[in-house]
Design an enzyme around this catalytic site. Structure first.
Site, PDB file in Angstrom:
ATOM      1  N   ARG A 168       0.023  -2.558  -6.600  1.00 38.62           N
ATOM      2  CA  ARG A 168      -0.604  -3.602  -5.592  1.00 38.62           C
ATOM      3  C   ARG A 168      -1.438  -4.523  -6.308  1.00 38.62           C
ATOM      4  O   ARG A 168      -1.430  -5.600  -6.214  1.00 38.62           O
ATOM      5  CB  ARG A 168      -1.295  -2.796  -4.384  1.00 38.62           C
ATOM      6  CG  ARG A 168      -1.747  -3.897  -3.377  1.00 38.62           C
ATOM      7  CD  ARG A 168      -1.969  -3.018  -1.993  1.00 38.62           C
ATOM      8  NE  ARG A 168      -2.949  -3.633  -1.261  1.00 38.62           N
ATOM      9  CZ  ARG A 168      -2.549  -4.576  -0.291  1.00 38.62           C
ATOM     10  NH1 ARG A 168      -1.226  -4.686  -0.139  1.00 38.62           N
ATOM     11  NH2 ARG A 168      -3.407  -5.206   0.484  1.00 38.62           N
ATOM     12  N   HIS A 177      -1.839   2.398  -5.963  1.00 37.65           N
ATOM     13  CA  HIS A 177      -2.502   1.243  -5.672  1.00 37.65           C
ATOM     14  C   HIS A 177      -2.577   0.207  -6.780  1.00 37.65           C
ATOM     15  O   HIS A 177      -2.560  -0.915  -6.978  1.00 37.65           O
ATOM     16  CB  HIS A 177      -3.965   1.437  -5.166  1.00 37.65           C
ATOM     17  CG  HIS A 177      -4.370   0.584  -4.073  1.00 37.65           C
ATOM     18  ND1 HIS A 177      -3.624   0.479  -2.925  1.00 37.65           N
ATOM     19  CD2 HIS A 177      -5.232  -0.274  -3.852  1.00 37.65           C
ATOM     20  CE1 HIS A 177      -4.469  -0.399  -2.169  1.00 37.65           C
ATOM     21  NE2 HIS A 177      -5.296  -0.983  -2.585  1.00 37.65           N
ATOM     22  N   LYS A 216      -2.173  -2.260   8.012  1.00 33.70           N
ATOM     23  CA  LYS A 216      -3.607  -1.722   8.514  1.00 33.70           C
ATOM     24  C   LYS A 216      -3.408  -2.324  10.161  1.00 33.70           C
ATOM     25  O   LYS A 216      -3.038  -3.511  10.425  1.00 33.70           O
ATOM     26  CB  LYS A 216      -4.746  -2.065   7.943  1.00 33.70           C
ATOM     27  CG  LYS A 216      -4.801  -1.068   6.596  1.00 33.70           C
ATOM     28  CD  LYS A 216      -5.793  -1.504   5.767  1.00 33.70           C
ATOM     29  CE  LYS A 216      -6.338  -0.835   4.822  1.00 33.70           C
ATOM     30  NZ  LYS A 216      -7.602  -0.746   3.996  1.00 33.70           N
ATOM     31  N   TYR A 270      -9.206 -10.672  -7.196  1.00 34.45           N
ATOM     32  CA  TYR A 270      -8.269 -10.710  -8.044  1.00 34.45           C
ATOM     33  C   TYR A 270      -8.328 -12.159  -9.192  1.00 34.45           C
ATOM     34  O   TYR A 270      -7.957 -12.228 -10.068  1.00 34.45           O
ATOM     35  CB  TYR A 270      -6.794 -10.892  -7.444  1.00 34.45           C
ATOM     36  CG  TYR A 270      -6.389  -9.708  -6.776  1.00 34.45           C
ATOM     37  CD1 TYR A 270      -6.229  -8.511  -7.510  1.00 34.45           C
ATOM     38  CD2 TYR A 270      -6.470  -9.470  -5.463  1.00 34.45           C
ATOM     39  CE1 TYR A 270      -5.853  -7.340  -7.199  1.00 34.45           C
ATOM     40  CE2 TYR A 270      -6.300  -8.140  -5.143  1.00 34.45           C
ATOM     41  CZ  TYR A 270      -5.969  -7.265  -5.768  1.00 34.45           C
ATOM     42  OH  TYR A 270      -5.558  -5.830  -5.108  1.00 34.45           O
ATOM     43  N   ARG A 297       0.716  -1.131  -0.033  1.00 34.09           N
ATOM     44  CA  ARG A 297      -0.065  -0.324   0.109  1.00 34.09           C
ATOM     45  C   ARG A 297       0.907   1.174  -0.192  1.00 34.09           C
ATOM     46  O   ARG A 297       2.001   1.261   0.374  1.00 34.09           O
ATOM     47  CB  ARG A 297      -0.953  -0.034   1.278  1.00 34.09           C
ATOM     48  CG  ARG A 297      -1.859  -1.291   1.470  1.00 34.09           C
ATOM     49  CD  ARG A 297      -2.603  -1.005   2.562  1.00 34.09           C
ATOM     50  NE  ARG A 297      -3.377  -2.146   2.876  1.00 34.09           N
ATOM     51  CZ  ARG A 297      -3.531  -3.189   3.440  1.00 34.09           C
ATOM     52  NH1 ARG A 297      -2.117  -3.264   4.072  1.00 34.09           N
ATOM     53  NH2 ARG A 297      -4.371  -4.145   3.664  1.00 34.09           N
ATOM     54  N   HIS A 349      -4.293  -9.017   3.586  1.00 37.11           N
ATOM     55  CA  HIS A 349      -5.737  -9.074   3.878  1.00 37.11           C
ATOM     56  C   HIS A 349      -6.333  -9.839   5.122  1.00 37.11           C
ATOM     57  O   HIS A 349      -5.864 -10.891   5.057  1.00 37.11           O
ATOM     58  CB  HIS A 349      -6.483  -9.525   2.491  1.00 37.11           C
ATOM     59  CG  HIS A 349      -6.258  -8.521   1.556  1.00 37.11           C
ATOM     60  ND1 HIS A 349      -6.492  -8.809  -0.030  1.00 37.11           N
ATOM     61  CD2 HIS A 349      -6.059  -7.134   1.209  1.00 37.11           C
ATOM     62  CE1 HIS A 349      -6.262  -7.983  -0.738  1.00 37.11           C
ATOM     63  NE2 HIS A 349      -6.066  -6.863  -0.002  1.00 37.11           N
TER      64      HIS A 349
END
Length: 298
Positions: A247, A244, A172, A279, A148, A270
């Protein structure tokens, strides 16, 4: 005036709202995005002089950089919180953000770049400039590790294990993960460190940050957006490109190559496998487009 207002806002978030340091930093970053827009457009105005038109123009600006609807909405939310605070403190006569609208959520699958397009974009970097090796190292690292933009600007030298071929990334929720890093990214990080970074005067507190601006401070997210937008224009790539995108490209290329979805989930950081599954949809969309374009009987 901006600095004192942001300092007051930071104290309010910490003392009165008891928010975490990362959340406070995110709010502060959102407000600084507005100040970056004003500076970039030669608008030397104080917070009390900001109007709805200024904020609308700022949101159009960040959208033009390629930020996702989610990122735009978060920045708008941060700006709204800032101006609500100033109004409650009696520091501004009215809240200019009250009628500011967030972008509608989009269900469009994200664009990604082919390997050839990434090479073309990287080829636009001017390595004769002081920041050239840094910029190449940034893009190589983002694509190699699927980072990110916030993870890239916060990447620390102490998180690099280049001899072992890994980087430790703080994502995150302060969750850490180990990600393999490719030889090209390792080479360009080493080159940047040896040719540029080691000769810089580094601002106190930023000694461990890998990617620095000319003043020896951590780069902003907006600077990365501007860099990539400029390179895409030079490469004449018409896709909607942002940090992004690298990514998305990292994940798409792994899935296309047959990588295990759980492994991709772990590398991307994730929390849920359903987020990573986009994806597989992206891969199917790509295959369908290829069939429609090249298969005579489709």
């Amino acid at each position: 005036m901006w600095e004192s207002s942001i300092n007051r806002f930071r104290i309010h978030l910490k003392i009165e709202r008891s928010l975490s340091p990362n959340t406070i930093e995110a709010y502060e970053r959102d407000v600084k995005t507005l100040t970056q827009y004003l500076t970039a457009n030669g608008l030397a105005i104080a917070p009390q002089d900001v109007t709805l038109k200024h904020l609308q123009a700022c949101t159009e600006w960040i959208a033009s950089l390629g930020m996702t609807g989610t990122s735009q909405a978060r920045i708008i939310s941060g700006m709204k919180a800032f101006f609500r605070f100033l109004l409650l403190q009696g520091l501004i006569p009215a809240d200019p953000s009250q009628l500011l609208e967030s972008p509608k959520a989009s269900r469009k699958l994200p664009d990604f770049l082919t390997y050839e397009e990434i090479e073309l974009l990287i080829g636009q970097i001017d390595l004769s400039k002081a920041e050239g090796h840094r910029n190449k190292a940034i893009i190589e690292t983002m694509y190699s590790c699927g980072l990110r933009v916030s993870e890239a600007v916060n990447l620390k030298i102490s998180q690099l294990y280049l001899e072992d071929g890994f980087v430790r990334v703080t994502g995150k929720g302060d969750k850490e993960r180990l990600i393999p890093i490719g030889t090209s990214a390792i080479k360009n990080i080493t080159l940047y460190n040896d040719t540029t970074r080691r000769h810089m005067i580094i601002k106190k507190g930023h000694e461990d940050i890998l990617f620095l601006n000319r003043r020896g401070s951590k780069l902003s997210r907006v600077m990365i957006f501007l860099l990539i937008k400029d390179l895409a224009a030079k490469a004449r790539i018409s896709k909607s490109i942002s940090p992004h995108t690298f990514r998305h490209s990292f994940a798409t290329h792994l899935v296309e190559g047959g990588a295990d979805l759980v492994a991709v989930q772990e590398m991307l950081g994730h929390e849920s496998i359903t987020t990573t599954e986009i994806y597989t949809h992206l891969n199917r969309e790509y295959l369908r487009d290829m069939l429609q374009q090249y298969h005579p009987g489709f």
